[in-house]
Scaffold this active site. Structure first.
Site, mmCIF file in Angstrom:
data_model
loop_
_atom_site.group_PDB
_atom_site.id
_atom_site.type_symbol
_atom_site.label_atom_id
_atom_site.label_comp_id
_atom_site.label_asym_id
_atom_site.label_seq_id
_atom_site.Cartn_x
_atom_site.Cartn_y
_atom_site.Cartn_z
ATOM 1 N N LYS A 1 0.849 -1.207 0.000
ATOM 2 C CA LYS A 1 0.000 0.000 0.000
ATOM 3 C C LYS A 1 0.877 1.246 0.000
ATOM 4 O O LYS A 1 1.914 1.277 0.688
ATOM 5 C CB LYS A 1 -0.899 -0.041 1.241
ATOM 6 N N SER B 1 -9.792 1.522 3.071
ATOM 7 C CA SER B 1 -8.932 2.314 2.220
ATOM 8 C C SER B 1 -7.890 1.496 1.449
ATOM 9 O O SER B 1 -7.322 1.996 0.490
ATOM 10 C CB SER B 1 -8.218 3.390 3.041
ATOM 11 N N SER C 1 -9.701 -0.929 7.228
ATOM 12 C CA SER C 1 -9.209 -0.742 5.859
ATOM 13 C C SER C 1 -8.527 -1.938 5.213
ATOM 14 O O SER C 1 -8.238 -1.894 4.019
ATOM 15 C CB SER C 1 -8.248 0.443 5.806
#
Ligand code: GLN
Length: 481
Positions: free
Chosen positions: A76, A151, A175
């Site tokens: 990420k 997210s 997330s």
């Protein structure tokens, strides 16, 4: 053929049916064909990843054994890798490159992982649909009209679309678990402090965790084993021994006591999700688990408490983005007058942050302001303690809790962008684990009855540092349903 799980790829490597170089090349081909539509990766290491794969192949040929050699990993874009971008999905960090590796990444690379690129995310981890990324939303590979979740939507979509074996995400309020659920893959949020946060760009420091997304519980067990442990660079990392996790995956759930918190099955839960979760509960019971109803009375306050405390921490953490030290700096010549330092802050932050980040900075600043501190921040801290005690009490009677991961199936791109509160309410089943600091695992538990392109995510929440138990039951669920 890149093999969907790392375990399968490793078997093929051991049988000399493939090489790390061939694995990377087949993932790069898939990224080239799928990523322009999905937008899961923001950066792909076109030259470095093949070079690293060749190096690993040479080391394997020389007899060196690395447990994760050939694991192709997405990371990420709010987790730092030396000399790589770390945009956090925000304009304000465009052009910034990290000075060091996150500990979790370093440990995985030491174990043989190959990082293939950085994945898209909601700006600073703020969002549940990946629509708050400055670099555009991520499409759900199961149905591209729908959101990937967020997210860590880029990480979940990258895994689901077969663009890497596994991906790292961060989980502050769900997330990792919610996008894993939306994309039909496995997501693990470890106990707070289990994995070092060093090199994870802070959103809400007392909630943030690095975790992983993949195709199998077995792969997640191995990734956790490699990246967990105390770290001198993160004072909140826990000095708790890291066990071997894979021996826990016996498929045997006999005698495990699983609690069903009634508040997580209340009105508002989608009926299709309810029925899939019920099937999995029945299967576990038949396999010998004991199912017990439990109550977690402070659950209804979870979302409000989370959004007060996480925004308060965010308003402080994001103060460092000032146009001076990192990334984006506004061009002040357009002001047409001599500019002050305040102008530099105001213009850089106004242009650099997106709407959702600004909303949260304002909310967080408000709840911390002197007139409101006791009413909001202080109160929310006390409710956080009550939520933690709900978990402690439940764990006196049961070994873990079983809940849905999200109250609804994935929604369409654009469907909720004008209604932030509706978006926040979707986090109802995930934020409590971060408030309490407990581990959570989400596994796909079967196709949704009316939207069969999606699978339903089942969440298991465990006692602190008892990830092994969650992995055991999560693995069994995937085999039973
Ligand atoms: N969806 C939640 C939020 O918007 C959780 C985010 C996260 O875990 N980073 O804050």
């Amino acid at each position: 053929m890149a093999f969907s799980t790392f375990a399968d790829a490793r078997t093929a490597l051991e049988n000399n049916e493939t090489s790390c170089e061939a694995l990377v090349s087949s993932f790069l081909d898939r990224i080239a064909s799928e990523n322009p539509r999905l937008n899961a990766f923001l950066f792909v290491d076109q030259e470095g990843a093949p070079a690293r794969a060749r190096e690993l192949d040479q080391r394997r040929a020389a007899g060196e054994h690395l447990p994760l050699a050939g694991l192709v990993l997405g990371v990420k874009d709010n987790i730092c890798i030396k000399d790589w971008q770390a945009t956090c999905g925000s304009h304000i960090l465009e052009g910034f490159t990290s000075l060091y590796d996150a500990t979790a990444v370093q440990k995985l690379v030491d174990a043989g992982a190959i990082v293939i690129g950085k994945t898209n995310c909601d700006a600073f981890g703020m969002g549940s649909s990946n629509e708050n990324s400055y670099f555009g939303p991520v499409k759900n590979p199961l149905d591209e009209a729908y959101v990937s979740g967020g997210s860590s939507g880029g990480s979940a979509a990258a895994v689901a679309a077969g663009l890497c074996h596994a991906a790292l995400g961060s989980d502050t309020g769900g997330s990792i678990r919610q996008p894993a659920s939306f994309c039909g893959v496995v997501g693990l949020k470890p106990t707070y402090g289990r994995v070092s946060r060093y090199g994870l760009v802070a959103y809400a420091s007392s909630f943030d965790c690095i975790g992983s997304i993949g195709h199998s519980v077995h792969d997640m067990a191995e990734v956790l084993e490699a990246m967990a442990g105390v770290d001198r660079w993160d004072a909140t990392s826990a000095p708790v021994d890291v066990p071997e996790y894979t021996p826990a995956l016996t498929g045997d759930v006999r005698g495990v006591r699983i609690g069903l918190p009634e508040e997580y099955f209340a009105d508002g839960l989608d009926e299709g999700i309810r029925s899939v979760i019920q099937n999995a509960i029945n299967a576990l019971e038949q396999a010998g688990a004991t199912i017990k109803p439990v109550t977690m009375p402070h659950t209804p306050y979870g979302v409000a408490t989370y959004y007060v405390l996480a925004t308060a921490e965010a308003s402080s953490n994001l103060a460092r983005f000032d146009g001076v030290r990192y990334g984006y700096r506004a061009d002040l010549s357009k002001l047409g007058r001599s500019a002050s330092l305040t102008d530099l802050y105001v213009e850089s932050r106004t242009e650099g942050f997106g709407d959702e980040v600004k909303r949260r900075i304002m909310l967080g600043t408000y709840v911390l302001s002197s007139g409101y501190y006791d009413a909001y921040y202080g109160k929310a801290q006390r409710v956080r303690t009550l939520i933690r005690s709900d978990f402690d009490r439940a764990f006196e009677d049961v070994d873990m809790l079983l809940t849905p991961a999200a109250p609804t199936p994935p929604f369409k791109l654009g469907e909720k962008t004008d209604d932030p509160l509706a978006m926040y309410l979707g986090d109802i089943y995930t934020v409590t684990a971060n408030l309490a600091g407990v581990p959570g695992l989400v596994v796909p538990a079967g196709a949704h009855p009316t939207q069969p392109q999606f699978s339903v995510g089942l969440q298991l929440l465990g006692r602190p540092f008892e990830e092994a138990q969650l992995l055991r039951v999560g693995d069994a669920v995937m085999k039973l349903v």
